[in-house]
Design a protein around this motif. Structure first.
Motif, short mmCIF file in Angstrom:
data_model
loop_
_atom_site.label_atom_id
_atom_site.label_comp_id
_atom_site.label_asym_id
_atom_site.label_seq_id
_atom_site.Cartn_x
_atom_site.Cartn_y
_atom_site.Cartn_z
N ASN A 164 109.77 30.70 16.08
CA ASN A 164 108.52 30.48 15.34
C ASN A 164 108.76 29.69 14.05
N LYS A 165 109.58 28.63 14.16
CA LYS A 165 109.91 27.82 12.99
C LYS A 165 109.49 26.35 13.14
N ILE A 166 108.63 26.08 14.11
CA ILE A 166 108.11 24.72 14.25
C ILE A 166 107.14 24.44 13.10
N THR A 167 107.37 23.33 12.41
CA THR A 167 106.54 23.00 11.25
C THR A 167 105.47 21.97 11.62
N GLU A 168 104.50 21.84 10.74
CA GLU A 168 103.46 20.84 10.94
C GLU A 168 104.06 19.43 10.94
N SER A 169 105.12 19.22 10.17
CA SER A 169 105.77 17.91 10.13
C SER A 169 106.33 17.53 11.50
N ILE A 170 106.92 18.50 12.18
CA ILE A 170 107.48 18.23 13.50
C ILE A 170 106.37 17.93 14.50
N ILE A 171 105.30 18.70 14.47
CA ILE A 171 104.17 18.45 15.37
C ILE A 171 103.57 17.07 15.09
N LYS A 172 103.48 16.71 13.83
CA LYS A 172 102.95 15.39 13.46
C LYS A 172 103.83 14.28 14.05
N GLN A 173 105.15 14.44 13.97
CA GLN A 173 106.07 13.45 14.52
C GLN A 173 105.97 13.39 16.04
N LEU A 174 105.77 14.54 16.66
CA LEU A 174 105.62 14.60 18.12
C LEU A 174 104.39 13.80 18.56
N PHE A 175 103.29 13.97 17.85
CA PHE A 175 102.08 13.22 18.19
C PHE A 175 102.24 11.73 17.92
N LYS A 176 103.04 11.38 16.92
CA LYS A 176 103.32 9.96 16.68
C LYS A 176 104.06 9.36 17.87
N MET A 177 105.05 10.10 18.40
CA MET A 177 105.76 9.64 19.60
C MET A 177 104.78 9.46 20.77
N TYR A 178 103.89 10.42 20.90
CA TYR A 178 102.89 10.36 21.98
C TYR A 178 102.04 9.10 21.85
N ARG A 179 101.60 8.78 20.64
CA ARG A 179 100.77 7.60 20.45
C ARG A 179 101.54 6.31 20.75
N LEU A 180 102.82 6.27 20.33
CA LEU A 180 103.64 5.10 20.61
C LEU A 180 103.85 4.92 22.12
N ILE A 208 115.41 17.07 19.65
CA ILE A 208 116.31 17.61 18.63
C ILE A 208 115.77 17.23 17.25
N ILE A 209 115.86 18.17 16.31
CA ILE A 209 115.48 17.88 14.94
C ILE A 209 116.75 17.77 14.10
N ARG A 210 116.94 16.61 13.47
CA ARG A 210 118.07 16.38 12.57
C ARG A 210 117.53 15.84 11.26
N ASP A 211 117.87 16.53 10.17
CA ASP A 211 117.40 16.10 8.84
C ASP A 211 115.90 15.90 8.82
N GLN A 212 115.18 16.84 9.41
CA GLN A 212 113.71 16.85 9.44
C GLN A 212 113.11 15.74 10.30
N GLN A 213 113.95 15.01 11.04
CA GLN A 213 113.45 13.96 11.93
C GLN A 213 113.54 14.41 13.37
N ALA A 252 117.63 22.22 18.46
CA ALA A 252 116.71 21.94 19.57
C ALA A 252 115.32 22.45 19.23
N ALA A 253 114.31 21.66 19.58
CA ALA A 253 112.94 22.10 19.36
C ALA A 253 112.65 23.40 20.08
N SER A 254 113.24 23.60 21.24
CA SER A 254 113.03 24.84 21.99
C SER A 254 113.47 26.06 21.18
N GLU A 255 114.57 25.94 20.43
CA GLU A 255 115.06 27.06 19.61
C GLU A 255 114.11 27.33 18.44
#
Length: 217
Positions: free
Chosen positions: A111-127, A143-148, A103-106
């Motif tokens: 303190n393990k949120i990566t820039e890749s996850i934030i980038k994907q989050l903003f992509k969802m926001y734009r879509l 949820i993050i699975r296999d870096q997605q 879970a992203a909350s975990e």
């Protein structure tokens, strides 16, 4: 023992078969979600509740129907979601694919949120924004699975800047220390201005949030 805990290790009949409820996964504005087993596979069984939310109104709409409509809208947007397996508006349940991951909350709390996850989050926001929608950017809905990054809720609403990612949701993702306390205690005041309005604390996260917006919006 609460009613929702009393369902554990019991079967729940659906229109595709009997599901054995293994674990309570969480509670949202519209329902309780459980890890449920069917034919040796795991699924998410969501049972709708009628409990009020001080900052969100469903009106007289059937919550299952709302989520089915939202599911199709979000699939059309290209947002990664668990597949809808079964549903019954009268019995007020949904069966969804179980996305096994973290879970992203975990990750925020540790303190393990990566820039890749934030980038994907903003992509969802734009879509979502392009389709005229907001999704619920609260971290427990991801949820993050296999870096997605997957959006595991089906909730969406007409787009409003007040409730979008840059002005609302992203502040939860920046609030590492207090999110850890929230997960530990359940006290929403660690991350929200008040329990009634559903707005996140914004200080002292403006600088980090501003950098994310500049980089990824």
């Amino acid at each position: 023992m609460t009613i929702e805990d009393d369902l554990l290790n019991r079967t729940y009949e659906t229109n595709i078969g009997s599901f054995l409820i293994r674990k309570k996964l969480g509670k949202g504005k519209s329902g309780y979600s459980y890890l449920a087993e069917y034919k040796n596979y795991n699924f998410v069984l969501k049972l709708m509740h009628n409990e009020p939310c001080p900052y969100y109104e469903f009106g007289d709409n059937n919550k299952v129907s709302l989520e089915i409509n939202a599911y199709h809208k979000l699939k059309e947007c290209g947002i990664l979601l668990p597949e809808l397996i079964a549903h019954d508006a009268e019995k007020k349940y949904l069966v969804k694919e179980y996305i096994e991951g973290v879970a992203a909350s975990e990750l925020i709390a540790s303190n393990k949120i990566t820039e890749s996850i934030i980038k994907q989050l903003f992509k969802m926001y734009r879509l979502a924004k392009k389709a005229g929608l907001n999704i619920d950017y609260f971290p427990s809905n991801f949820i993050i699975r296999d870096q997605q990054l997957f959006y595991i809720d089906y909730e969406c609403n007409p787009y409003s800047p007040e409730w979008d990612l840059p002005n609302w949701g992203i502040y939860y993702w920046a609030n590492t220390e207090r999110f850890r306390e929230y997960l530990s205690t359940g006290d929403i005041l660690f991350i929200n201005e008040s329990p009634e309005i559903g707005k996140p604390l914004t200080k002292p996260f403006e600088e980090e949030v501003s950098a994310w917006i500049k980089k990824y919006e």
